[in-house]
Design an enzyme around this catalytic site. Structure first.
Site, PDB file in Angstrom:
ATOM      1  NE  ARG A  61       0.635  -6.891   2.881  1.00 54.89           N
ATOM      2  CZ  ARG A  61       0.714  -5.807   2.112  1.00 54.89           C
ATOM      3  NH1 ARG A  61       1.730  -4.965   2.203  1.00 54.89           N
ATOM      4  NH2 ARG A  61      -0.227  -5.571   1.215  1.00 54.89           N
ATOM      5  CD  GLN A  79       2.053   0.771  -3.596  1.00 55.70           C
ATOM      6  OE1 GLN A  79       1.923   1.867  -4.165  1.00 55.70           O
ATOM      7  NE2 GLN A  79       2.080   0.617  -2.285  1.00 55.70           N
ATOM      8  NE  ARG A  84       5.230  -5.202  -4.566  1.00 53.28           N
ATOM      9  CZ  ARG A  84       4.355  -4.698  -3.688  1.00 53.28           C
ATOM     10  NH1 ARG A  84       4.558  -4.829  -2.393  1.00 53.28           N
ATOM     11  NH2 ARG A  84       3.279  -4.077  -4.123  1.00 53.28           N
ATOM     12  CG  HIS A 163       8.291  -2.465   1.579  1.00 59.81           C
ATOM     13  ND1 HIS A 163       7.710  -2.726   2.785  1.00 59.81           N
ATOM     14  CD2 HIS A 163       7.496  -1.591   0.941  1.00 59.81           C
ATOM     15  CE1 HIS A 163       6.581  -2.045   2.853  1.00 59.81           C
ATOM     16  NE2 HIS A 163       6.431  -1.337   1.759  1.00 59.81           N
ATOM     17  CG  ASP A 208       2.827   5.505   3.776  1.00 55.12           C
ATOM     18  OD1 ASP A 208       1.929   5.071   3.040  1.00 55.12           O
ATOM     19  OD2 ASP A 208       4.041   5.438   3.505  1.00 55.12           O
ATOM     20  CD  GLU A 267       9.100   0.576   3.318  1.00 58.92           C
ATOM     21  OE1 GLU A 267       8.054   0.627   3.992  1.00 58.92           O
ATOM     22  OE2 GLU A 267       9.174   0.932   2.113  1.00 58.92           O
TER      23      GLU A 267
END
Ligand code: TA6
Length: 309
Positions: A61, A79, A84, A163, A208, A267
């Site tokens: 994170r 997702q 990642r 991201h 978002d 991003e």
């Protein structure tokens, strides 16, 4: 200088890049993930949650997660895809760097590569090579160069994002310039399409959004820190802007309740128009982030001026 080390706390392998002027970057092989970027004064410029989990299958994170072969929920995969939360390898024999400006010598960099294992081929039946070069420049700028090669016998299609979690002093004192008047998909309203009104984006609640067809340069101004992040991108037409704010922050186990005040995700992405590669074809993209004193920038980045030069 490039150094290979084991992370003291997690035992994970990572690479340290140090530029002669003092700027540094740290990249975990897990996720091919930039987890730190510091300026010559040692100040951390990326956000990394104090509750970040460095253990598969959880993505780390903070820093710069690589979203491939799927951004967000734009598809049937997990997702943000699987890149990642997979182990990448150091690429000792990378194909020659793509003809992007600024990949000159004497800048510390590392080449990483991800290729599908049998597990990945079960969930996404396409042979690919995903390359990432991470580099620190003379002025401490952080560059990520991405290439995807289709090494399969049939075409495949994907979406992509870097991201990036930027570290900010106080989110309510931050503004983004360069996305004015653009259309965006609002992830908080079933991806409905809207047009940005304001003259700059500021924050007082959860955001978002996927901004579509943005300029190649975006400025994130942190008034308190008198610092501006200048994000330049090539081959990544969209830009996602995300802050979970209070309620979502509390709901995330790997994120501190108040940490939303000190981070902002901007991003560089290719989402609206998915990329299709035929066998043997290659897609490439580049992101460069620099941190400059704010006084130099505020108000100069009206999209019309940027777009029309
Ligand atoms: O990039 C924005 C976003 O897609 C948000 O919708 C939010 O879910 C965020 O990514 C974080 O996603 P993650 O899977 O890392 O929790």
């Amino acid at each position: 200088m490039v150094e290979f080390v084991k992370d003291g706390a997690t035992g994970m392998e990572k690479v340290l890049l140090r530029e002669p002027g003092g700027a540094t970057a740290q990249i975990h092989l897990y996720g091919g993930h930039v987890t730190s970027w510091r300026n010559e004064r040692g100040e951390e410029l990326l956000f990394l949650s104090s509750k970040a989990i460095f253990k598969p299958p959880k993505a780390i994170r903070g820093g710069i997660p690589v979203c491939f072969p799927q951004f967000g929920g734009f598809g049937a995969l997990e997702q943000h895809g699987f890149a990642r939360n997979r182990m990448w390898a150091v690429d000792i024999n990378p194909p020659p760097p793509p003809p992007f400006a600024g990949t000159g010598p004497n800048k510390p960099y590392i080449d990483l590569v991800l290729k599908p294992s049998d597990d990945e081929l079960k969930i996404w039946p396409h042979n690919f090579e995903l390359y990432q070069r991470v580099m620190i420049g003379f002025n401490g700028e952080l560059t990520s160069i991405i290439r995807v090669r289709n090494t399969d016998t049939k075409p495949f299609t994907f979406t992509f994002a870097l991201h990036t979690y930027l570290s900010v002093s106080d989110i309510s004192e931050v503004r983004i310039e360069g996305l004015e008047t653009l259309d965006f998909l609002d992830n908080l309203q079933e991806k409905e399409r809207f047009t940005e009104q304001g003259d700059a984006i500021t924050f007082d609640s959860e955001v978002d959004r996927i901004y579509l067809g943005t300029p190649t340069k975006i400025a994130i101004i942190d008034h308190d820190k008198k610092r501006t992040f200048v994000l330049k991108k090539e081959g990544l037409p969209d830009a996602v802007v995300w802050n979970p704010w209070e309620k979502k922050a509390k709901a995330m186990a790997d994120f501190g309740d108040d940490e939303y005040k000190h981070m902002l995700c901007v991003e560089a992405a290719a989402v609206e128009k998915a990329i299709t590669l035929k066998p043997g074809e290659e897609w490439k993209a580049r992101q460069e982030i620099s941190a400059v004193p704010s006084s130099y920038f505020s108000g100069q980045l009206d999209p019309c001026k940027v777009l029309n030069g």
